[in-house]
Design a protein around this motif. Structure first.
Motif, PDB file in Angstrom:
ATOM      1  N   THR A  55       0.837  -1.202   0.000  1.00  0.00           N
ATOM      2  CA  THR A  55       0.000   0.000   0.000  1.00  0.00           C
ATOM      3  C   THR A  55       0.868   1.247   0.000  1.00  0.00           C
ATOM      4  OG1 THR A  55      -0.094   0.333   2.406  1.00  0.00           O
ATOM      5  CG2 THR A  55      -1.631  -1.284   1.458  1.00  0.00           C
ATOM      6  N   ALA A  56       0.219   2.395   0.016  1.00  0.00           N
ATOM      7  CA  ALA A  56       0.929   3.668   0.050  1.00  0.00           C
ATOM      8  C   ALA A  56       1.715   3.858   1.344  1.00  0.00           C
ATOM      9  CB  ALA A  56      -0.048   4.824  -0.130  1.00  0.00           C
ATOM     10  N   LEU A  57       1.443   3.053   2.359  1.00  0.00           N
ATOM     11  CA  LEU A  57       2.173   3.150   3.620  1.00  0.00           C
ATOM     12  C   LEU A  57       3.334   2.169   3.721  1.00  0.00           C
ATOM     13  CD1 LEU A  57      -0.782   3.554   6.158  1.00  0.00           C
ATOM     14  CD2 LEU A  57       0.738   5.330   5.252  1.00  0.00           C
ATOM     15  N   THR A  58       3.484   1.313   2.720  1.00  0.00           N
ATOM     16  CA  THR A  58       4.544   0.308   2.782  1.00  0.00           C
ATOM     17  C   THR A  58       5.911   0.957   2.644  1.00  0.00           C
ATOM     18  OG1 THR A  58       3.074  -1.347   1.811  1.00  0.00           O
ATOM     19  CG2 THR A  58       5.437  -1.823   1.753  1.00  0.00           C
ATOM     20  N   ALA A  59       6.861   0.459   3.425  1.00  0.00           N
ATOM     21  CA  ALA A  59       8.261   0.879   3.336  1.00  0.00           C
ATOM     22  C   ALA A  59       9.132  -0.332   3.045  1.00  0.00           C
ATOM     23  CB  ALA A  59       8.693   1.545   4.639  1.00  0.00           C
ATOM     24  N   VAL A  60      10.316  -0.077   2.541  1.00  0.00           N
ATOM     25  CA  VAL A  60      11.316  -1.119   2.339  1.00  0.00           C
ATOM     26  C   VAL A  60      12.406  -0.892   3.373  1.00  0.00           C
ATOM     27  CG1 VAL A  60      12.913  -2.197   0.720  1.00  0.00           C
ATOM     28  CG2 VAL A  60      10.799  -1.159  -0.122  1.00  0.00           C
ATOM     29  N   LYS A  61      12.683  -1.916   4.168  1.00  0.00           N
ATOM     30  CA  LYS A  61      13.680  -1.783   5.222  1.00  0.00           C
ATOM     31  C   LYS A  61      14.875  -2.683   4.928  1.00  0.00           C
ATOM     32  CE  LYS A  61      10.443  -0.642   8.946  1.00  0.00           C
ATOM     33  NZ  LYS A  61       9.962  -1.032  10.299  1.00  0.00           N
ATOM     34  N   ALA A  62      16.047  -2.165   5.237  1.00  0.00           N
ATOM     35  CA  ALA A  62      17.262  -2.928   4.963  1.00  0.00           C
ATOM     36  C   ALA A  62      18.400  -2.445   5.835  1.00  0.00           C
ATOM     37  CB  ALA A  62      17.650  -2.800   3.488  1.00  0.00           C
ATOM     38  N   ALA A  63      19.278  -3.358   6.178  1.00  0.00           N
ATOM     39  CA  ALA A  63      20.521  -3.006   6.841  1.00  0.00           C
ATOM     40  C   ALA A  63      21.411  -2.260   5.854  1.00  0.00           C
ATOM     41  CB  ALA A  63      21.217  -4.276   7.341  1.00  0.00           C
ATOM     42  N   PRO A  64      22.430  -1.536   6.331  1.00  0.00           N
ATOM     43  CA  PRO A  64      23.299  -0.770   5.421  1.00  0.00           C
ATOM     44  C   PRO A  64      23.888  -1.604   4.282  1.00  0.00           C
ATOM     45  CG  PRO A  64      23.699  -0.096   7.671  1.00  0.00           C
ATOM     46  CD  PRO A  64      22.746  -1.255   7.752  1.00  0.00           C
ATOM     47  N   ALA A  65      24.264  -2.848   4.554  1.00  0.00           N
ATOM     48  CA  ALA A  65      24.880  -3.689   3.520  1.00  0.00           C
ATOM     49  C   ALA A  65      23.899  -4.076   2.421  1.00  0.00           C
ATOM     50  CB  ALA A  65      25.471  -4.952   4.153  1.00  0.00           C
ATOM     51  N   ALA A  66      22.607  -3.959   2.700  1.00  0.00           N
ATOM     52  CA  ALA A  66      21.585  -4.328   1.716  1.00  0.00           C
ATOM     53  C   ALA A  66      20.859  -3.115   1.150  1.00  0.00           C
ATOM     54  CB  ALA A  66      20.575  -5.282   2.347  1.00  0.00           C
ATOM     55  N   ARG A  67      21.294  -1.921   1.484  1.00  0.00           N
ATOM     56  CA  ARG A  67      20.543  -0.723   1.110  1.00  0.00           C
ATOM     57  C   ARG A  67      20.454  -0.549  -0.412  1.00  0.00           C
ATOM     58  NH1 ARG A  67      18.365   3.664   3.464  1.00  0.00           N
ATOM     59  NH2 ARG A  67      18.087   5.480   2.083  1.00  0.00           N
ATOM     60  N   LYS A  68      21.536  -0.776  -1.137  1.00  0.00           N
ATOM     61  CA  LYS A  68      21.482  -0.591  -2.589  1.00  0.00           C
ATOM     62  C   LYS A  68      20.491  -1.550  -3.241  1.00  0.00           C
ATOM     63  CE  LYS A  68      26.064   1.421  -3.278  1.00  0.00           C
ATOM     64  NZ  LYS A  68      27.383   1.289  -3.940  1.00  0.00           N
ATOM     65  N   ILE A  69      20.410  -2.769  -2.732  1.00  0.00           N
ATOM     66  CA  ILE A  69      19.442  -3.730  -3.261  1.00  0.00           C
ATOM     67  C   ILE A  69      18.026  -3.252  -2.970  1.00  0.00           C
ATOM     68  CG2 ILE A  69      18.628  -6.114  -3.141  1.00  0.00           C
ATOM     69  CD1 ILE A  69      21.496  -6.866  -2.243  1.00  0.00           C
ATOM     70  N   ALA A  70      17.820  -2.750  -1.744  1.00  0.00           N
ATOM     71  CA  ALA A  70      16.506  -2.231  -1.372  1.00  0.00           C
ATOM     72  C   ALA A  70      16.119  -1.039  -2.232  1.00  0.00           C
ATOM     73  CB  ALA A  70      16.516  -1.850   0.109  1.00  0.00           C
ATOM     74  N   GLU A  71      17.076  -0.163  -2.515  1.00  0.00           N
ATOM     75  CA  GLU A  71      16.780   1.008  -3.344  1.00  0.00           C
ATOM     76  C   GLU A  71      16.412   0.600  -4.762  1.00  0.00           C
ATOM     77  OE1 GLU A  71      20.353   3.219  -2.806  1.00  0.00           O
ATOM     78  OE2 GLU A  71      19.598   4.303  -1.048  1.00  0.00           O
ATOM     79  N   GLN A  72      17.099  -0.392  -5.307  1.00  0.00           N
ATOM     80  CA  GLN A  72      16.741  -0.844  -6.652  1.00  0.00           C
ATOM     81  C   GLN A  72      15.347  -1.448  -6.665  1.00  0.00           C
ATOM     82  OE1 GLN A  72      19.547  -3.216  -8.911  1.00  0.00           O
ATOM     83  NE2 GLN A  72      17.905  -4.151 -10.099  1.00  0.00           N
ATOM     84  N   LEU A  73      15.028  -2.272  -5.657  1.00  0.00           N
ATOM     85  CA  LEU A  73      13.694  -2.861  -5.590  1.00  0.00           C
ATOM     86  C   LEU A  73      12.629  -1.767  -5.520  1.00  0.00           C
ATOM     87  CD1 LEU A  73      11.807  -5.307  -5.285  1.00  0.00           C
ATOM     88  CD2 LEU A  73      12.194  -5.170  -2.805  1.00  0.00           C
ATOM     89  N   ALA A  74      12.850  -0.771  -4.685  1.00  0.00           N
ATOM     90  CA  ALA A  74      11.873   0.312  -4.566  1.00  0.00           C
ATOM     91  C   ALA A  74      11.695   1.051  -5.886  1.00  0.00           C
ATOM     92  CB  ALA A  74      12.309   1.278  -3.467  1.00  0.00           C
ATOM     93  N   ARG A  75      12.803   1.294  -6.599  1.00  0.00           N
ATOM     94  CA  ARG A  75      12.708   1.961  -7.908  1.00  0.00           C
ATOM     95  C   ARG A  75      11.882   1.136  -8.887  1.00  0.00           C
ATOM     96  NH1 ARG A  75      18.242   3.038  -6.963  1.00  0.00           N
ATOM     97  NH2 ARG A  75      18.839   1.331  -8.350  1.00  0.00           N
ATOM     98  N   GLU A  76      11.993  -0.182  -8.804  1.00  0.00           N
ATOM     99  CA  GLU A  76      11.249  -1.054  -9.714  1.00  0.00           C
ATOM    100  C   GLU A  76       9.762  -1.109  -9.369  1.00  0.00           C
ATOM    101  OE1 GLU A  76      14.619  -4.359 -10.960  1.00  0.00           O
ATOM    102  OE2 GLU A  76      13.867  -4.362  -8.903  1.00  0.00           O
ATOM    103  N   LEU A  77       9.419  -0.918  -8.104  1.00  0.00           N
ATOM    104  CA  LEU A  77       8.024  -1.014  -7.679  1.00  0.00           C
ATOM    105  C   LEU A  77       7.257   0.299  -7.819  1.00  0.00           C
ATOM    106  CD1 LEU A  77       8.434  -3.132  -4.404  1.00  0.00           C
ATOM    107  CD2 LEU A  77       7.839  -3.945  -6.693  1.00  0.00           C
ATOM    108  N   ARG A  78       7.947   1.419  -7.851  1.00  0.00           N
ATOM    109  CA  ARG A  78       7.256   2.715  -7.829  1.00  0.00           C
ATOM    110  C   ARG A  78       6.457   3.047  -9.095  1.00  0.00           C
ATOM    111  NH1 ARG A  78      12.582   5.220  -5.181  1.00  0.00           N
ATOM    112  NH2 ARG A  78      12.087   4.876  -2.971  1.00  0.00           N
ATOM    113  N   PRO A  79       6.968   2.802 -10.308  1.00  0.00           N
ATOM    114  CA  PRO A  79       6.231   3.275 -11.489  1.00  0.00           C
ATOM    115  C   PRO A  79       4.818   2.732 -11.574  1.00  0.00           C
ATOM    116  CG  PRO A  79       8.484   2.708 -12.093  1.00  0.00           C
ATOM    117  CD  PRO A  79       8.294   2.250 -10.684  1.00  0.00           C
ATOM    118  N   ALA A  80       4.619   1.451 -11.324  1.00  0.00           N
ATOM    119  CA  ALA A  80       3.289   0.858 -11.472  1.00  0.00           C
ATOM    120  C   ALA A  80       2.387   1.140 -10.277  1.00  0.00           C
ATOM    121  CB  ALA A  80       3.409  -0.649 -11.683  1.00  0.00           C
ATOM    122  N   THR A  81       2.967   1.171  -9.075  1.00  0.00           N
ATOM    123  CA  THR A  81       2.137   1.376  -7.885  1.00  0.00           C
ATOM    124  C   THR A  81       1.858   2.854  -7.620  1.00  0.00           C
ATOM    125  OG1 THR A  81       4.044   1.503  -6.381  1.00  0.00           O
ATOM    126  CG2 THR A  81       3.118  -0.692  -6.817  1.00  0.00           C
ATOM    127  N   GLY A  82       2.816   3.729  -7.976  1.00  0.00           N
ATOM    128  CA  GLY A  82       2.698   5.141  -7.625  1.00  0.00           C
ATOM    129  C   GLY A  82       2.995   5.412  -6.166  1.00  0.00           C
TER     130      GLY A  82
END
Length: 519
Positions: A55-82
């Motif tokens: 939902t619009a309240l969902t966040a992606v959480k990650a430890a520092p070592a996984a942050r770049k992976i989390a950021e890529q996942l978030a970038r991939e999910l944003r266009p379709a979900t908004g």
């Protein structure tokens, strides 16, 4: 205090989202089954009723070592979900989350993905495993997640657990830049697509008779001008060292390792055009734009040859952080058997000298020095006594039988591009073999993986790459990743048919095989 931090992060992330057209038609809230993934996971345990909703309240959480992976996942999910989908530290409480966590078992690439109503958790022992888990997560969301614009629908993920790890450590694709040069942008686009199927090596065929496609500072004329004309004069060009290094970094961010290939002692006409001293008579041959093979050879008795080879290996090894350096070695018909063995006995140890594992087409196993190398089987038979004998002596193998895994071959006689010397290869042909039993004397302990080569004689652009690679590349990827016990055509073809709309949404020009029921 933590909730205020989260609210500010959500608001800030929302401001960065572009305004896009929004199709208003609602879609049914079905989500793919956990068993729908390509490649098939090792273990799936559904939990009916335990659905997670993004939902619009969902966040992606990650430890520092996984942050770049989390950021890529978030970038991939944003266009379709908004949705904003901010990437937050793993320690912040509250909000429904997608959580990437390091720790646990499964080796470097394995992962466990758990879906509950409150959270999606991907846990892995290493970042590569987390990345693989995110590739699975994308497939567990409705297919519209691949839309480039916002889709108004329920974004649900079915509950349960997937425990997954690869069958083989090496799962490769090969792209030929020598017969037709493909730009860095095209190579990156291919990396994006192959990584979705957990392919973790991209083998770049950088040199051949029609072109030399990588800058070598100590032999600058190799890429003087256009690097060679390419087949039919279509596709000159080459990679600078900066461009090659950029591709290496781009691939590494998607957990794909680049394997460079310089083909020798045959397939060297382009090098000899630039440097006639690499021939035995010192006379430069004419450039070649045809598709014949087997006519060129380095001068095996000349020390200039080995100075050239060592310089190339040294410079390419310095640019390549991955473990392998591919030295070709196939179709050296203009080199005598004795000269071929002499050449390999000198050259294979040079690869080790510069810190890499030597890798070549299966002909290199004629040399005793191949005992510590990796041989890539590309034949069309199910026997190869020379390779089997080398395996008994310690050689490891990547399986790429041309009549199964060469995805440059046509699907059928009507296919507009591609070759057919190895036969027509439909999707079921690409899927219908086992790397551990295909070749006599080469069993699972010797096989480190599979690879799908894509030669470029008939390719001209990215659409051509996509048309020949998809949907056969996922078939080879599944052979490399999934347990042998999951190998089932009916299951694979159904999952492939369901995946097709995702390619359509991303603008991938795939071949709609009549063997598959495309949804």
């Amino acid at each position: 205090m933590a909730n205020h931090v989260i609210s500010r992060a959500l608001a800030a992330a929302a401001l960065t989202l572009p305004l896009v057209a929004t199709p208003a038609t609602a879609a049914p809230p079905q989500a793919p089954a956990l068993s729908s993934v390509i490649p098939a996971p090792a273990q799936v345990t559904p939990a009916p009723g335990a659905t997670f909703r993004l939902t619009a309240l969902t966040a992606v959480k990650a430890a520092p070592a996984a942050r770049k992976i989390a950021e890529q996942l978030a970038r991939e999910l944003r266009p379709a979900t908004g949705y904003a989908l901010p990437v937050l530290p793993a320690t912040l409480p509250g909000l429904p989350t997608i959580s990437l966590q390091l720790g646990g078992t499964g080796g470097r690439e394995g992962y466990t993905l758990t879906v509950t109503p409150k959270q999606v958790t991907i846990r892995a022992a290493a970042p590569a495993g987390l990345y693989n888990g995110t590739r699975t997560l994308l497939q567990l969301l409705p297919k519209e997640i691949d839309s480039r614009t916002v889709v108004r629908r329920a974004w649900t993920i079915n509950g349960g657990t997937i425990k997954d790890l690869p069958r083989y450590a090496y799962r490769g694709a090969m792209l030929d830049l020598a017969r037709h040069f493909h730009t860095p942008a095209e190579v990156k686009a291919y990396i994006d697509e192959i990584s979705r199927f957990k392919v973790n090596y991209l083998h770049l065929h950088l040199t051949d008779d029609q072109g030399w496609r990588i800058r070598i500072d100590s032999w600058p004329r190799l890429t003087a001008g256009d690097g060679g004309p390419g087949v039919d004069g279509e596709g000159p060009g080459f990679l600078t060292k900066a461009e090659y290094s950029d591709i290496v970094r781009y691939a590494a961010a998607r957990y794909v390792t680049i394997v460079p290939e310089v083909d020798m002692p045959g397939h060297v006409n382009a090098a000899q055009v630039a440097y006639p001293e690499l021939t035995c008579d010192g006379v430069a041959p004419p450039p070649r734009t045809d598709t014949e093979v087997g006519y060129s050879s380095l001068c095996i008795s000349s020390e200039t040859t080995y100075r050239f080879v060592e310089d190339v290996i040294r410079e390419l090894a310095a640019l390549t952080p991955g473990p392998y350096l591919h030295i070709g070695g196939d179709e050296a018909h203009a080199t005598s058997e004795a000269d071929y063995v002499t050449f390999q006995n000198r050259v294979l140890p040079l690869v080790k000298k510069y810190g890499k594992t030597a890798y070549g087409w299966n002909e290199i196993t004629k040399s005793p020095a191949a005992a510590t190398a990796v041989a890539q089987f590309w034949g069309t038979t199910t026997t190869n006594p020379t390779l089997a004998a080398a395996v008994a002596n310690g050689t490891k193998v990547v399986m790429s039988p041309a009549n199964k895994a060469y995805i440059d071959q046509k699907y059928d006689p009507s296919t507009p591009i591609g070759l057919s010397w190895a036969g027509y290869i439909e999707v079921r042909d690409a899927y219908g073999w086992d790397p551990a039993t295909h070749l006599a004397g080469v069993t699972d302990p010797a096989v480190i993986g599979v690879e799908a080569p894509l030669w470029s004689e008939t390719l001209r652009d990215l659409d051509d790459i996509e048309f020949l690679a998809f949907p056969r590349l996922p078939a080879i990827a599944e052979l490399g990743w999934s347990p042998a016990a999951t190998h089932d055509w009916d299951s694979f073809s159904a999952r492939l048919g369901a995946y097709g709309p995702r390619w359509t949404l991303r603008g991938i020009d795939f071949y709609p095989s009549p063997q598959v029921d495309w949804q």
